[in-house]
Design an enzyme around this catalytic site. Structure first.
Site, PDB file in Angstrom:
ATOM      1  N   THR A   1       0.720  -1.284   0.011  1.00  0.00           N
ATOM      2  CA  THR A   1      -0.111  -0.065  -0.012  1.00  0.00           C
ATOM      3  C   THR A   1       0.856   1.204   0.117  1.00  0.00           C
ATOM      4  OG1 THR A   1      -1.962   1.072   0.999  1.00  0.00           O
ATOM      5  CG2 THR A   1      -0.138   0.323   2.393  1.00  0.00           C
ATOM      6  N   LYS A  55      -7.705   1.828   4.150  1.00  0.00           N
ATOM      7  CA  LYS A  55      -6.883   1.619   5.035  1.00  0.00           C
ATOM      8  C   LYS A  55      -6.562   3.042   6.023  1.00  0.00           C
ATOM      9  CE  LYS A  55      -4.669  -0.727   1.517  1.00  0.00           C
ATOM     10  NZ  LYS A  55      -3.526  -0.821   0.327  1.00  0.00           N
ATOM     11  N   GLY A  94      -3.695   5.936   9.268  1.00  0.00           N
ATOM     12  CA  GLY A  94      -3.569   5.174   8.104  1.00  0.00           C
ATOM     13  C   GLY A  94      -2.363   4.036   8.401  1.00  0.00           C
ATOM     14  N   SER A 140       4.908   0.815   0.202  1.00  0.00           N
ATOM     15  CA  SER A 140       5.476   0.114  -1.152  1.00  0.00           C
ATOM     16  C   SER A 140       5.802   1.589  -1.908  1.00  0.00           C
ATOM     17  CB  SER A 140       4.565  -0.698  -1.743  1.00  0.00           C
ATOM     18  OG  SER A 140       4.408  -1.926  -1.015  1.00  0.00           O
TER      19      SER A 140
END
Length: 176
Positions: A5, A38, A50, A129
């Site tokens: 994510t 998220k 988050g 990521s």
């Protein structure tokens, strides 16, 4: 393990926005979900949170962090430090693989399982990521445009999604 994510947070003055993409991946080559959320509004909608990392681990951390916020009456910094202490020292919690980004109108913090509680110098932070791509984009947009924090966060994630295979264009934005 479920992961992958990008989360980006931007703070300008008393406005703060948190954005996250919706992709959940299994391993390195399978997308399981495109529209995961998220992000959370916590503590009477005064705190944004988050996560990047393992989904189940993040839900556990959200719950623990919300409990800390309640215990310390919304004091974001104190709640973050106490969560980081527990996360680092608890035998079960220290195995959780995630990063949290939390923010209110005054502070923005990254909390990790190794005990770090980091407040960025420039009011911009990104994890996950695609974090490095989103961070670079958000910093450039903050410095060279008049965009709002929410606009910067969304645009930075869209740019990260063009580069990072673990980041998609289904973006959720929360703001205070």
């Amino acid at each position: 393990m479920l992961h992958g994510t990008t989360i980006v947070a931007v703070k300008k003055g008393d406005k703060v926005a948190l954005a996250g993409d919706g992709q959940v991946t299994l391993g390195q080559n399978t997308i399981l979900k495109h529209r995961a959320n998220k992000l959370r509004l916590l503590y009477n909608q005064q705190v944004l949170a988050g996560f990047a990392g393992a989904v189940a681990d993040a839900f556990t951390l959200f719950e623990k962090f919300e409990g800390k916020l309640e215990s310390y009456r919304g004091n974001l910094q104190r709640a973050a430090v106490e969560l980081a202490k527990d996360w680092r020292t608890d035998r079960i919690l220290r195995r959780l693989e995630a990063l949290l980004v939390v923010a209110n109108r005054q502070h923005m913090l990254v909390i990790s399982g190794s005990g770090e509680v980091i407040e960025p110098d420039d009011g911009v932070v990104a994890v996950g990521s695609g974090g490095p791509y989103a961070l670079a984009a958000a910093r450039a947009l903050v410095r060279h445009t008049g965009m709002t924090p929410a606009e910067v966060a969304r645009a930075a994630l869209l740019l990260a999604a063009e580069i990072c295979v673990y980041t998609n264009e289904h973006i959720t934005v929360l703001e205070l």
